[in-house]
Design an enzyme around this catalytic site. Structure first.
Site, PDB file in Angstrom:
ATOM      1  N   LYS A   2     -40.072  -6.221  22.521  1.00 56.71           N
ATOM      2  CA  LYS A   2     -40.632  -7.513  22.942  1.00 56.71           C
ATOM      3  C   LYS A   2     -39.499  -8.493  23.277  1.00 56.71           C
ATOM      4  O   LYS A   2     -38.330  -8.232  22.959  1.00 56.71           O
ATOM      5  CB  LYS A   2     -41.523  -8.076  21.831  1.00 56.71           C
ATOM      6  CG  LYS A   2     -40.787  -8.390  20.531  1.00 56.71           C
ATOM      7  CD  LYS A   2     -41.756  -8.816  19.431  1.00 56.71           C
ATOM      8  CE  LYS A   2     -41.002  -9.034  18.123  1.00 56.71           C
ATOM      9  NZ  LYS A   2     -41.920  -9.363  17.021  1.00 56.71           N
ATOM     10  N   ARG A  99     -51.107 -14.526   9.753  1.00 56.03           N
ATOM     11  CA  ARG A  99     -50.794 -14.836  11.136  1.00 56.03           C
ATOM     12  C   ARG A  99     -51.888 -14.197  11.970  1.00 56.03           C
ATOM     13  O   ARG A  99     -52.951 -14.765  12.127  1.00 56.03           O
ATOM     14  CB  ARG A  99     -49.379 -14.300  11.456  1.00 56.03           C
ATOM     15  CG  ARG A  99     -48.749 -14.887  12.676  1.00 56.03           C
ATOM     16  CD  ARG A  99     -47.305 -14.434  12.852  1.00 56.03           C
ATOM     17  NE  ARG A  99     -47.156 -12.994  13.036  1.00 56.03           N
ATOM     18  CZ  ARG A  99     -46.014 -12.390  13.330  1.00 56.03           C
ATOM     19  NH1 ARG A  99     -44.902 -13.098  13.440  1.00 56.03           N
ATOM     20  NH2 ARG A  99     -45.943 -11.097  13.500  1.00 56.03           N
ATOM     21  N   HIS A 128     -48.541  -6.228   8.887  1.00 58.02           N
ATOM     22  CA  HIS A 128     -47.182  -6.752   9.036  1.00 58.02           C
ATOM     23  C   HIS A 128     -46.792  -7.462   7.747  1.00 58.02           C
ATOM     24  O   HIS A 128     -47.588  -8.212   7.178  1.00 58.02           O
ATOM     25  CB  HIS A 128     -47.160  -7.723  10.223  1.00 58.02           C
ATOM     26  CG  HIS A 128     -45.790  -8.124  10.678  1.00 58.02           C
ATOM     27  ND1 HIS A 128     -44.812  -7.218  11.032  1.00 58.02           N
ATOM     28  CD2 HIS A 128     -45.232  -9.354  10.852  1.00 58.02           C
ATOM     29  CE1 HIS A 128     -43.715  -7.866  11.408  1.00 58.02           C
ATOM     30  NE2 HIS A 128     -43.946  -9.155  11.305  1.00 58.02           N
ATOM     31  N   ARG A 184     -42.007   0.049  13.122  1.00 57.39           N
ATOM     32  CA  ARG A 184     -41.828  -0.817  14.297  1.00 57.39           C
ATOM     33  C   ARG A 184     -40.490  -1.534  14.162  1.00 57.39           C
ATOM     34  O   ARG A 184     -40.401  -2.671  13.716  1.00 57.39           O
ATOM     35  CB  ARG A 184     -42.965  -1.841  14.386  1.00 57.39           C
ATOM     36  CG  ARG A 184     -44.365  -1.230  14.456  1.00 57.39           C
ATOM     37  CD  ARG A 184     -45.423  -2.300  14.686  1.00 57.39           C
ATOM     38  NE  ARG A 184     -45.377  -3.378  13.719  1.00 57.39           N
ATOM     39  CZ  ARG A 184     -45.985  -3.366  12.541  1.00 57.39           C
ATOM     40  NH1 ARG A 184     -46.726  -2.329  12.166  1.00 57.39           N
ATOM     41  NH2 ARG A 184     -45.860  -4.395  11.729  1.00 57.39           N
ATOM     42  N   TYR A 228     -19.018 -34.311  28.432  1.00 62.34           N
ATOM     43  CA  TYR A 228     -19.923 -35.451  28.316  1.00 62.34           C
ATOM     44  C   TYR A 228     -19.673 -36.220  27.020  1.00 62.34           C
ATOM     45  O   TYR A 228     -19.592 -35.637  25.944  1.00 62.34           O
ATOM     46  CB  TYR A 228     -21.380 -34.974  28.323  1.00 62.34           C
ATOM     47  CG  TYR A 228     -21.845 -34.457  29.665  1.00 62.34           C
ATOM     48  CD1 TYR A 228     -21.823 -35.259  30.793  1.00 62.34           C
ATOM     49  CD2 TYR A 228     -22.315 -33.153  29.778  1.00 62.34           C
ATOM     50  CE1 TYR A 228     -22.269 -34.770  32.014  1.00 62.34           C
ATOM     51  CE2 TYR A 228     -22.759 -32.663  30.991  1.00 62.34           C
ATOM     52  CZ  TYR A 228     -22.732 -33.485  32.118  1.00 62.34           C
ATOM     53  OH  TYR A 228     -23.163 -33.003  33.312  1.00 62.34           O
ATOM     54  N   CYS A 275     -21.988 -27.853  27.833  1.00 62.86           N
ATOM     55  CA  CYS A 275     -22.834 -28.337  28.931  1.00 62.86           C
ATOM     56  C   CYS A 275     -23.849 -27.264  29.307  1.00 62.86           C
ATOM     57  O   CYS A 275     -23.898 -26.201  28.701  1.00 62.86           O
ATOM     58  CB  CYS A 275     -21.984 -28.694  30.147  1.00 62.86           C
ATOM     59  SG  CYS A 275     -20.662 -29.839  29.771  1.00 62.86           S
ATOM     60  N   ASP A 277     -23.927 -25.380  31.972  1.00 55.99           N
ATOM     61  CA  ASP A 277     -23.356 -24.198  32.629  1.00 55.99           C
ATOM     62  C   ASP A 277     -21.920 -23.906  32.221  1.00 55.99           C
ATOM     63  O   ASP A 277     -21.377 -22.879  32.629  1.00 55.99           O
ATOM     64  CB  ASP A 277     -23.365 -24.391  34.155  1.00 55.99           C
ATOM     65  CG  ASP A 277     -24.666 -25.020  34.625  1.00 55.99           C
ATOM     66  OD1 ASP A 277     -25.714 -24.408  34.383  1.00 55.99           O
ATOM     67  OD2 ASP A 277     -24.618 -26.124  35.184  1.00 55.99           O
TER      68      ASP A 277
HETATM   69  C1  LIG Z   1     -41.430  -8.395  16.050  1.00 58.24           C
HETATM   70  C2  LIG Z   1     -42.288  -7.514  15.266  1.00 58.24           C
HETATM   71  C3  LIG Z   1     -41.756  -6.382  14.632  1.00 58.24           C
HETATM   72  C4  LIG Z   1     -40.270  -6.087  14.606  1.00 58.24           C
HETATM   73  O1  LIG Z   1     -39.626  -6.973  13.698  1.00 58.24           O
HETATM   74  P1  LIG Z   1     -38.071  -6.825  13.377  1.00 58.24           P
HETATM   75  O2  LIG Z   1     -37.856  -7.735  12.215  1.00 58.24           O
HETATM   76  O3  LIG Z   1     -37.353  -7.317  14.596  1.00 58.24           O
HETATM   77  O4  LIG Z   1     -37.797  -5.399  13.106  1.00 58.24           O
HETATM   78  C5  LIG Z   1     -42.623  -5.524  14.001  1.00 58.24           C
HETATM   79  N1  LIG Z   1     -43.945  -5.776  13.962  1.00 58.24           N
HETATM   80  C6  LIG Z   1     -44.502  -6.870  14.531  1.00 58.24           C
HETATM   81  C7  LIG Z   1     -45.979  -7.076  14.455  1.00 58.24           C
HETATM   82  C8  LIG Z   1     -43.698  -7.778  15.193  1.00 58.24           C
HETATM   83  O5  LIG Z   1     -44.242  -8.875  15.743  1.00 58.24           O
END
Ligand SMILES: *Cc1c(COP(=O)(O)O)cnc(C)c1O
Length: 352
Positions: A2, A99, A128, A184, A228, A275, A277
């Site tokens: 992601k 969440r 999660h 994941r 700046y 800045c 850039d």
């Molecule tokens: C982003 C995410 C992960 C991965 O998390 P990390 O801490 O980067 O390994 C796993 N599961 C879900 C649902 C996430 O949103």
């Protein structure tokens, strides 16, 4: 993968992960999944976040696996399958993150709803963890027991769960009891630590270096200001170098007069405000650093600071820093020291 593969470039990261044995990818949004499909990636892709009704058809049509948490969401996917292809969904359980996800008590009803539509397949059931980076926290244990109860309840009435998955990077590195059927892994894939105050586990090294070149060298006379607001003033005669990177590239403005970079092995301090850039650094007088010299802005923490080091200094996480690297920063991909692809604003270009 992601957030554009945590800023590293999702297409090349996805290919590397698949080549290394990953059997499936996960993204947060439908667009991110469609982007990977457009690049020719055919492996399963899970969209982990909420999906808008308007993008559901495109998601199913692109063969993305969708996360569902309510009967309404299941109905939306069902409606799409009446006019489009069949869909694969993952049931997300909120075991304590508060969440996204359905309450554990509603999981069986939701799984029944999915099972009642032959065009839907439960490809997975997941949750999660909220406190995975703290191995002493009892929260993960509690979430795992909630998750296990849901799995037992589904099995008791012969509803299939598909692939069971729970662990992010911290839980994957923390304990095998959170691994279930799949993990994941996000941040660890990039050689970064979920908790920047801890060292990296053996075998992990940052995959990304942020580099530039010195584009001007000049000399400040005593008392003259830089950038700046003239927030930095030379204490005496001082050589400075101009580095063409700024907050518009994702180099945080909060590093004004605080950051350091590495040039020819010297740690050089940021002088004055970063800045959009460009950024000015002070050059040690004993060096002969000149225009065109390589600059390592973020590296492995030896000469150039690491993302973790910078994150700790700014009170944030490497996650935020890498995902902030702007699209206009070209990504060079190296295999065994040779550039094999470049992704810039004109697209991804491969050389092998
Ligand atoms: C982003 C995410 C992960 C991965 O998390 P990390 O801490 O980067 O390994 C796993 N599961 C879900 C649902 C996430 O949103």
């Amino acid at each position: 993968v992601k957030a554009n593969g945590y800023g590293h470039g999702s297409v090349m990261v996805a290919r590397a992960a698949l080549a290394a044995g990953a059997h499936q990818l996960a993204v947060a949004t439908v667009d991110e999944g469609i982007y990977l499909r457009a690049a020719g990636i055919r492996e399963p892709i899970l969209v982990m976040g909420p999906i808008g009704d308007a993008e559901c058809f495109a998601a199913v049509n692109s063969d993305l696996e969708l996360t569902v948490t309510t009967v309404e969401e299941v109905n939306t996917v069902s409606a799409v399958t009446r006019v489009g292809p069949n869909a694969r969904v993952h049931l997300k359980i909120d075991t304590g993150m508060r969440r996204y996800g359905c309450d554990p008590e509603q999981a069986v009803a939701l799984a029944r709803e999915i099972a009642s539509n032959p065009r839907l397949t439960v490809a997975g059931t997941f949750t999660h963890l909220a406190c995975a980076d703290d191995p002493d926290s009892a929260v993960s244990e509690h979430q795992a027991s909630q998750f296990n109860r849901v799995i037992e309840a589904l099995r008791a009435v012969n509803l299939s769960t598909g692939l069971l998955h729970m662990a992010n990077s911290a839980a994957t590195l923390g304990s095998a009891r959170y691994h279930y059927d799949a993990v994941r892994v996000g941040i660890a894939l990039y050689g970064l630590q979920p908790d920047p105050t801890k060292g990296l586990p053996a075998g992990l090294a940052p995959a990304l270096e942020l580099r530039s070149k010195v584009s001007r060298v000049s000399t400040l006379s005593k008392g003259s200001g830089v950038s700046y607001g003239w927030t930095y003033r030379a204490m005496g005669e001082e050589r400075i170098g101009l580095i063409p990177i700024g907050y518009g590239d994702g180099y945080p403005r909060a590093l004004s007069s605080r950051g350091v970079m590495s040039i020819l092995g010297y740690r050089v301090p940021v002088r004055g405000r970063v800045c959009m850039d460009q950024t000015v650094v002070g050059l040690p007088s004993e060096t002969n650093i000149s225009v065109g010299d390589d600059v390592v802005i973020v590296g492995d923490g030896n000469t150039a600071p690491s993302f973790d080091e910078i994150a700790v200094g700014l009170g944030t996480l490497s996650y935020e820093l890498v995902t902030s690297i702007a699209k206009r920063v070209p990504r060079d991909y190296l295999r065994k020291g040779t550039i094999v692809a470049v992704e810039d604003l004109s697209g991804l270009h491969e050389f092998d």
